[in-house]
Scaffold this motif. Sequence first.
Motif, PDB file in Angstrom:
ATOM      1  N   GLY A  11       0.743  -0.790   0.169  1.00 26.34           N
ATOM      2  CA  GLY A  11       0.395  -0.548  -0.117  1.00 26.34           C
ATOM      3  C   GLY A  11       1.205   1.448   0.135  1.00 26.34           C
ATOM      4  N   ASN A  12       0.079   2.568   0.245  1.00 27.93           N
ATOM      5  CA  ASN A  12       1.290   3.500   0.071  1.00 27.93           C
ATOM      6  C   ASN A  12       0.909   4.217   1.280  1.00 27.93           C
ATOM      7  OD1 ASN A  12       1.799   3.515  -2.331  1.00 27.93           O
ATOM      8  ND2 ASN A  12      -0.481   4.456  -2.741  1.00 27.93           N
ATOM      9  N   ALA A  34      -2.545   2.815   3.560  1.00 21.83           N
ATOM     10  CA  ALA A  34      -3.832   2.670   2.549  1.00 21.83           C
ATOM     11  C   ALA A  34      -3.828   1.808   1.587  1.00 21.83           C
ATOM     12  CB  ALA A  34      -4.313   3.865   2.520  1.00 21.83           C
ATOM     13  N   ASN A  36      -5.096  -0.014  -1.072  1.00 21.97           N
ATOM     14  CA  ASN A  36      -6.523  -0.238  -2.358  1.00 21.97           C
ATOM     15  C   ASN A  36      -7.324  -1.992  -2.955  1.00 21.97           C
ATOM     16  OD1 ASN A  36      -6.961   2.834  -2.156  1.00 21.97           O
ATOM     17  ND2 ASN A  36      -4.664   2.941  -2.907  1.00 21.97           N
ATOM     18  N   ARG A  37      -8.830  -1.494  -3.384  1.00 15.78           N
ATOM     19  CA  ARG A  37      -8.449  -2.874  -4.194  1.00 15.78           C
ATOM     20  C   ARG A  37     -10.660  -2.094  -4.985  1.00 15.78           C
ATOM     21  NH1 ARG A  37     -13.031  -6.187  -2.487  1.00 15.78           N
ATOM     22  NH2 ARG A  37     -13.295  -7.921  -3.945  1.00 15.78           N
ATOM     23  N   TYR A  38      -9.523  -2.281  -6.373  1.00 16.72           N
ATOM     24  CA  TYR A  38     -10.822  -2.257  -7.151  1.00 16.72           C
ATOM     25  C   TYR A  38     -11.523  -3.222  -7.954  1.00 16.72           C
ATOM     26  CZ  TYR A  38      -7.756   1.849  -7.771  1.00 16.72           C
ATOM     27  OH  TYR A  38      -7.325   2.896  -6.804  1.00 16.72           O
ATOM     28  N   ASP A  48     -14.241   1.691  -5.940  1.00 17.95           N
ATOM     29  CA  ASP A  48     -13.026   1.720  -4.929  1.00 17.95           C
ATOM     30  C   ASP A  48     -12.970   1.510  -3.635  1.00 17.95           C
ATOM     31  OD1 ASP A  48     -10.179   2.091  -4.335  1.00 17.95           O
ATOM     32  OD2 ASP A  48     -10.528   4.133  -4.657  1.00 17.95           O
ATOM     33  N   ASP A  49     -12.500   0.213  -3.078  1.00 16.82           N
ATOM     34  CA  ASP A  49     -11.970  -0.247  -1.897  1.00 16.82           C
ATOM     35  C   ASP A  49     -10.961  -0.133  -1.095  1.00 16.82           C
ATOM     36  OD1 ASP A  49     -13.264  -1.201   0.961  1.00 16.82           O
ATOM     37  OD2 ASP A  49     -12.618  -3.225  -0.326  1.00 16.82           O
ATOM     38  N   VAL A  50     -11.265   0.847   0.036  1.00 14.97           N
ATOM     39  CA  VAL A  50     -10.148   1.347   0.623  1.00 14.97           C
ATOM     40  C   VAL A  50     -10.110   1.360   2.124  1.00 14.97           C
ATOM     41  CG1 VAL A  50      -7.924   3.581   1.118  1.00 14.97           C
ATOM     42  CG2 VAL A  50      -9.820   3.266  -0.825  1.00 14.97           C
ATOM     43  N   SER A  51      -8.666   0.189   1.978  1.00 14.76           N
ATOM     44  CA  SER A  51      -8.793  -0.442   3.850  1.00 14.76           C
ATOM     45  C   SER A  51      -7.141   0.456   3.973  1.00 14.76           C
ATOM     46  CB  SER A  51      -8.312  -1.891   3.593  1.00 14.76           C
ATOM     47  OG  SER A  51      -9.397  -2.331   3.463  1.00 14.76           O
TER      48      SER A  51
END
Length: 150
Positions: A11-12, A34, A36-38, A48-51
């Motif tokens: 992640g970033n 963070a 990201n999952r698309y 766009d799902d961010v965890s």
Amino acid sequence: MNSLNQVIIEGNVVRQPEKKTCKNGAAYCRVPIAVNRYYKNSEGQYVDDVSFFDISTFGKLSEACEKWCLKGRGIRVVGRLKQNISTDENGRKTSRVDIIAEHIEFKPVLKKTAEKESSSEEETEKRMLAEASAANQNDQEAAEGEVIAF
């Protein structure tokens, strides 16, 4: 026999790492990332799902992260999960699962312009990668059988 407990996450960095201290006085660094999952939902639209996760680093790796994990930098972490149970001021038990980094790969910082990097920037990047690699190796050798309490 130890059970398998390993996680790989990429992640970033979302903000500057925080330097903290364990109950036993050992310093560590917490790096928030963070991920990201698309995916395509049932209506065919992309979502766009961010965890968000906190990565805990110790020893030389912690020093390297404090220095080189700038906001926006991509990192790949190989580590393990650790559950921490504590009691809050109301007497209720709380649980938190942390990711303890055993190895971190720092992704190159992408330039927004098409210009080539200057030689000093290239040298800084090479120095950072060498320092991070040495920290990963050093901590891996030193951490055999070590118990960490937050």
